[in-house]
Design a protein around this motif. Structure first.
Motif, PDB file in Angstrom:
ATOM      1  N   SER A 162      78.053  30.126  53.088  1.00  0.00           N
ATOM      2  CA  SER A 162      78.744  29.757  52.769  1.00  0.00           C
ATOM      3  C   SER A 162      79.211  29.565  51.590  1.00  0.00           C
ATOM      4  O   SER A 162      80.187  29.795  50.441  1.00  0.00           O
ATOM      5  CB  SER A 162      79.796  29.202  53.571  1.00  0.00           C
ATOM      6  N   MET A 163      78.784  28.474  50.822  1.00  0.00           N
ATOM      7  CA  MET A 163      79.369  27.587  49.379  1.00  0.00           C
ATOM      8  C   MET A 163      78.764  29.206  48.321  1.00  0.00           C
ATOM      9  O   MET A 163      79.107  28.737  47.422  1.00  0.00           O
ATOM     10  CB  MET A 163      78.640  26.996  49.535  1.00  0.00           C
ATOM     11  N   TYR A 164      77.264  29.270  49.133  1.00  0.00           N
ATOM     12  CA  TYR A 164      76.956  30.766  47.915  1.00  0.00           C
ATOM     13  C   TYR A 164      78.171  31.595  47.493  1.00  0.00           C
ATOM     14  O   TYR A 164      78.433  32.150  46.404  1.00  0.00           O
ATOM     15  CB  TYR A 164      75.283  31.452  48.654  1.00  0.00           C
ATOM     16  N   PHE A 165      78.893  31.871  48.919  1.00  0.00           N
ATOM     17  CA  PHE A 165      79.696  33.414  48.733  1.00  0.00           C
ATOM     18  C   PHE A 165      80.814  32.668  47.582  1.00  0.00           C
ATOM     19  O   PHE A 165      81.624  33.056  47.414  1.00  0.00           O
ATOM     20  CB  PHE A 165      80.363  33.679  49.498  1.00  0.00           C
ATOM     21  N   ILE A 166      81.100  31.344  47.793  1.00  0.00           N
ATOM     22  CA  ILE A 166      81.899  30.331  47.541  1.00  0.00           C
ATOM     23  C   ILE A 166      82.171  31.006  45.643  1.00  0.00           C
ATOM     24  O   ILE A 166      82.826  30.482  44.785  1.00  0.00           O
ATOM     25  CB  ILE A 166      82.717  29.262  47.581  1.00  0.00           C
ATOM     26  N   MET A 167      80.784  30.484  45.681  1.00  0.00           N
ATOM     27  CA  MET A 167      80.705  30.027  44.093  1.00  0.00           C
ATOM     28  C   MET A 167      80.334  31.283  43.708  1.00  0.00           C
ATOM     29  O   MET A 167      80.772  31.758  42.118  1.00  0.00           O
ATOM     30  CB  MET A 167      78.686  29.627  44.056  1.00  0.00           C
ATOM     31  N   THR A 168      79.662  33.160  44.323  1.00  0.00           N
ATOM     32  CA  THR A 168      79.774  33.410  44.222  1.00  0.00           C
ATOM     33  C   THR A 168      81.629  34.426  43.797  1.00  0.00           C
ATOM     34  O   THR A 168      82.324  34.899  42.342  1.00  0.00           O
ATOM     35  CB  THR A 168      79.478  34.901  44.360  1.00  0.00           C
TER      36      THR A 168
END
Length: 302
Positions: A167-173
């Motif tokens: 989820s944090m990966y998608f936020i950073m994306t």
């Protein structure tokens, strides 16, 4: 500096390509579980997956444009890559003990966690109805995990950790949208993971045997093709149209579990999965409605 490619209106092709990406993602998990059950350490499997991805990304992008290696936001790109790596490590570790259907279904709660994280990190406003949908989605996760039952396994906490990291990966994306080119993101995410794991895998390296070589060779290709396909799909079609496509993975994961590992999804997994999917679809529908209101032109006053 590598530049993002322009968007194209190819909705049908984008949906089909996203479905293909979901198939590749299922192949990643299936290959990882096959290799780990065959005796390979989980970290080595993660390393193999990212090295293969990195080599293909360099071949596809780096050989044509050296600028793809340079990031416009290296700090955020590093953080994004580490979140993706952490998610993969935790997910592959959980696959040692859990069926693919269970890990896949829990990971479906990603849009729910992203909705919550977007409030403090991205400053997005979330209404009461979406918050209720988030709560319902977590009920679905509890149904899948069954912390009150004998079928509960502590490895489910690894999957929850993978869910938070993803989820944090998608936020950073989202934060890098319009800042970083796809080529750079592919090279950095796979390259950083390979470099980070290299010092830890050589001491206990185990070569696969028998059919394990097939998964060993292909897992990196599955990763590269899946992420390249998903990124291209989002260039061809709106994210709001592509979002529900990910849910076909529950059927693909169930098929892989039956055919490769002789594990059938339980009623709890299917029931919890339906709750999570329904909650995710509602959140998706609400986001589309809110964005539609924002983008709708205001009639001129007379």
């Amino acid at each position: 500096m590598a530049h993002p490619q322009p968007r194209e209106e190819r909705t049908a092709a984008g949906v089909l390509l996203m479905a293909l990406a979901v198939l590749w993602f299922t192949c990643i998990d299936s290959s990882a579980k096959w290799l780990i059950l065959g005796g390979l350490p989980a970290l080595q499997v993660v390393f193999t997956r990212y090295v293969g991805h990195f080599l293909i990304a360099v071949l596809v992008y780096g050989t044509r444009d050296r600028a793809a290696f340079r990031s416009n936001a290296p700090g955020k790109q590093l953080l994004r890559s580490l979140f993706l790596l952490g998610s993969t490590v935790l997910n592959f570790s959980a696959l040692q003990f859990l069926p693919i259907t269970v890990t896949t279904t829990i990971m479906f709660a990603g849009p729910i966690v992203v909705t919550l994280l977007a409030i403090p990190i991205l400053g997005e406003r979330v209404g009461l109805r979406r918050l209720v949908a988030v709560c319902v989605g977590f009920v679905g996760v509890l149904v899948v995990m069954q912390p009150w039952g004998a079928s509960f396994h502590p490895a489910m906490f690894l999957t929850l950790g993978a869910l938070c990291m993803a989820s944090m990966y998608f936020i950073m994306t989202r934060l890098l949208a319009g800042v970083e080119a796809n080529a750079t993101q592919q090279i950095w995410s796979s390259g950083i993971a390979s470099l980070a794991l290299a010092p830890f895998v050589w001491q206990a390296w185990v070569w696969p045997t028998g059919n394990g070589w097939i998964a060993f060779v292909l897992i990196g290709a599955f990763g590269a093709m899946g992420h390249i396909a998903a990124t291209t799909a989002h260039r061809w079609a709106d994210a709001s149209i592509l979002a529900p496509v990910i849910y076909i993975q529950i059927f693909l994961a169930a098929a892989a579990g039956v055919m490769l590992f002789d594990t059938w999804p339980t009623v709890w997994t299917l029931g919890g999965g339906l709750i999570i999917v329904a909650s995710g679809l509602y959140i998706w529908q609400r986001e589309r409605a809110v964005r539609g209101k924002v983008r709708r032109p205001v009639p001129a006053t007379r």
